[in-house]
Enzyme design. Structure first.
Site, PDB file in Angstrom:
ATOM      1  N   ARG A  60       0.823  -1.214   0.000  1.00 48.28           N
ATOM      2  CA  ARG A  60       0.000   0.000   0.000  1.00 48.28           C
ATOM      3  C   ARG A  60       0.857   1.263   0.000  1.00 48.28           C
ATOM      4  NH1 ARG A  60      -3.552   2.418   4.466  1.00 48.28           N
ATOM      5  NH2 ARG A  60      -5.206   3.512   3.336  1.00 48.28           N
ATOM      6  N   HIS A  64       0.421   4.392  -2.616  1.00 43.51           N
ATOM      7  CA  HIS A  64       0.167   5.762  -2.179  1.00 43.51           C
ATOM      8  C   HIS A  64       1.321   6.692  -2.546  1.00 43.51           C
ATOM      9  CE1 HIS A  64      -3.403   5.332   0.755  1.00 43.51           C
ATOM     10  NE2 HIS A  64      -3.387   4.294  -0.070  1.00 43.51           N
ATOM     11  N   ASP A  65       2.504   6.144  -2.687  1.00 44.89           N
ATOM     12  CA  ASP A  65       3.621   6.952  -3.159  1.00 44.89           C
ATOM     13  C   ASP A  65       3.435   7.304  -4.628  1.00 44.89           C
ATOM     14  OD1 ASP A  65       6.148   8.236  -3.128  1.00 44.89           O
ATOM     15  OD2 ASP A  65       7.080   6.435  -3.975  1.00 44.89           O
ATOM     16  N   VAL A  68       0.910  10.066  -5.907  1.00 42.41           N
ATOM     17  CA  VAL A  68       1.133  11.467  -5.531  1.00 42.41           C
ATOM     18  C   VAL A  68       2.524  11.875  -6.001  1.00 42.41           C
ATOM     19  CG1 VAL A  68       1.236  13.114  -3.629  1.00 42.41           C
ATOM     20  CG2 VAL A  68      -0.339  11.169  -3.502  1.00 42.41           C
ATOM     21  N   GLY A  70       4.088  10.906  -8.424  1.00 40.53           N
ATOM     22  CA  GLY A  70       4.809   9.810  -9.035  1.00 40.53           C
ATOM     23  C   GLY A  70       5.582   9.001  -8.011  1.00 40.53           C
ATOM     24  N   ASN A  92      -4.199   8.798   4.450  1.00 43.56           N
ATOM     25  CA  ASN A  92      -3.007   8.228   5.080  1.00 43.56           C
ATOM     26  C   ASN A  92      -3.001   8.294   6.598  1.00 43.56           C
ATOM     27  OD1 ASN A  92      -2.036   7.834   2.472  1.00 43.56           O
ATOM     28  ND2 ASN A  92      -0.848   9.733   2.465  1.00 43.56           N
ATOM     29  N   HIS A 191      -6.319  -5.756  -2.983  1.00 47.33           N
ATOM     30  CA  HIS A 191      -7.177  -5.867  -1.806  1.00 47.33           C
ATOM     31  C   HIS A 191      -7.465  -7.316  -1.430  1.00 47.33           C
ATOM     32  CE1 HIS A 191      -8.948  -1.505  -2.013  1.00 47.33           C
ATOM     33  NE2 HIS A 191      -7.660  -1.554  -1.700  1.00 47.33           N
ATOM     34  N   THR A 192      -6.764  -8.241  -2.037  1.00 45.30           N
ATOM     35  CA  THR A 192      -6.853  -9.629  -1.602  1.00 45.30           C
ATOM     36  C   THR A 192      -6.084  -9.854  -0.301  1.00 45.30           C
ATOM     37  OG1 THR A 192      -6.546 -11.938  -2.282  1.00 45.30           O
ATOM     38  CG2 THR A 192      -4.832 -10.388  -2.931  1.00 45.30           C
TER      39      THR A 192
END
Length: 326
Positions: A60, A64-65, A68, A70, A92, A191-192
């Site tokens: 994750r 998330h990196d 935003v 790149g 976050n 999301h598994t």
């Protein structure tokens, strides 16, 4: 706005988003730090064996990196001078985990190869290793990213998909990153593994206007979620994103959402808001064929890992992932 009407956004976004695939190579550290992947893998394995949830946390972090500014390690920055940390963004805050694991990896890498390997590359390698350790596919990680000198709280609040996103919003959001419908469906399969807090799935339980909540045959699942997450309170109570096999990286996520039993509204919309469409068909394909899902996921992870990367003399190689070098 339907799926077909969004293709013009995707085409424009692909043109506008810089792609540096040719500038990243798998053997970037062959001469300067040839054992970097072994070092990262050792730390990731040791931490995941102690606490399996670390795998989803590191995966994750990479997502998330990249969404935003790149894939530039900006998500790892703490407040420093004019830098306002992306960790404070709504998607976050009190949710993103694994920073201490990255610190441990970085310390080990710095001991082996000082000021050589970027935090952005560490995130990319750690994400791959985390998936493999949970039974998922492997892929060749392209390397050569450099670390950002800035962070963007505004962009973190704007471009990271929310758990209550509509399908149109998800398609447009991914398109802004140069990612298409195939990438959206494949990467959603992350999301598994992992968990979500009550605040992320409360609306999915109690908002009866949501399409996945109108079917009586799923009321048992709704009741089970309500027992975990009441209409108010217990905001930080967690439950697995995949109720079938939460500890394993497999294709059961897609089986879940075909029954409207995805934990997040943004999971279920892949089917309930695209019935009979290309996206729903891809969900069926991945639900029926684990190998196909693994192949698509690996391809999309490589593609995502190339979003607006910094290369050459851009940015820097941080000594500490939490702070820029002064």
């Amino acid at each position: 706005m339907g799926v077909s009407k969004l293709w013009f956004i995707i085409v424009l976004a692909v043109i506008c988003v810089s792609s540096s695939t040719e500038e990243l190579v798998p053997d970037f550290y062959r001469e300067t730090c040839p054992w970097v992947e072994n070092v990262v893998s050792f730390v990731v394995r040791s931490r995941v064996l102690k606490q399996p949830r670390v795998a989803a946390q590191l995966l994750r972090l990479h997502f998330h990196d990249c969404f935003v500014q790149g894939c530039d390690g900006s998500v790892l920055l703490d407040n420093q001078g004019a830098i306002v940390s992306e960790k404070l963004a709504t998607p976050n805050l009190n949710s993103l985990r694994g920073f201490d694991v990255v610190d441990e990896i970085k310390a080990a890498v710095e001991e082996a190869c000082p000021l050589t390997v970027s935090c952005a590359d560490i995130l990319a390698i750690a994400a791959r290793d985390s998936v493999v350790l949970r039974g998922g596919p492997s892929w060749e990680v392209l390397l050569g990213r450099r670390d950002s000198l800035t962070a963007s709280l505004v962009d973190a609040n704007t471009f990271i998909p929310t758990p209550n996103s509509s399908l149109d919003a998800l398609i447009a959001n991914f398109a802004l990153q140069g990612l298409d419908i195939k990438d959206l469906v494949a990467l959603s399969g992350a999301h598994t593994i992992g968990v979500a807090r009550c605040t992320s799935f409360r609306q999915r339980i109690y908002d009866m206007s949501l399409e996945e909540n109108i079917y009586e045959r799923y009321s048992g699942f709704q009741k089970s979620l309500a027992s975990i997450c009441p209409a108010s309170g217990r905001d930080n109570q967690i439950t697995p994103l995949d109720y079938r096999t939460p500890a394993f990286f497999d294709n059961h996520y897609y089986l879940n959402i075909l029954e409207s039993k995805g934990l997040l509204h943004s999971d279920n919309v892949l089917v309930v808001e695209d019935q009979g469409g290309e996206i729903e068909q891809r969900v069926w394909d991945y639900a029926a064929n684990t190998e196909l899902f693994f192949e698509s996921f690996a391809d999309s992870m490589v593609k995502m890992g190339n979003i607006k990367v910094l290369v050459g003399v851009e940015g820097q190689i941080r000594e500490n992932c939490r702070f820029i070098n002064l």
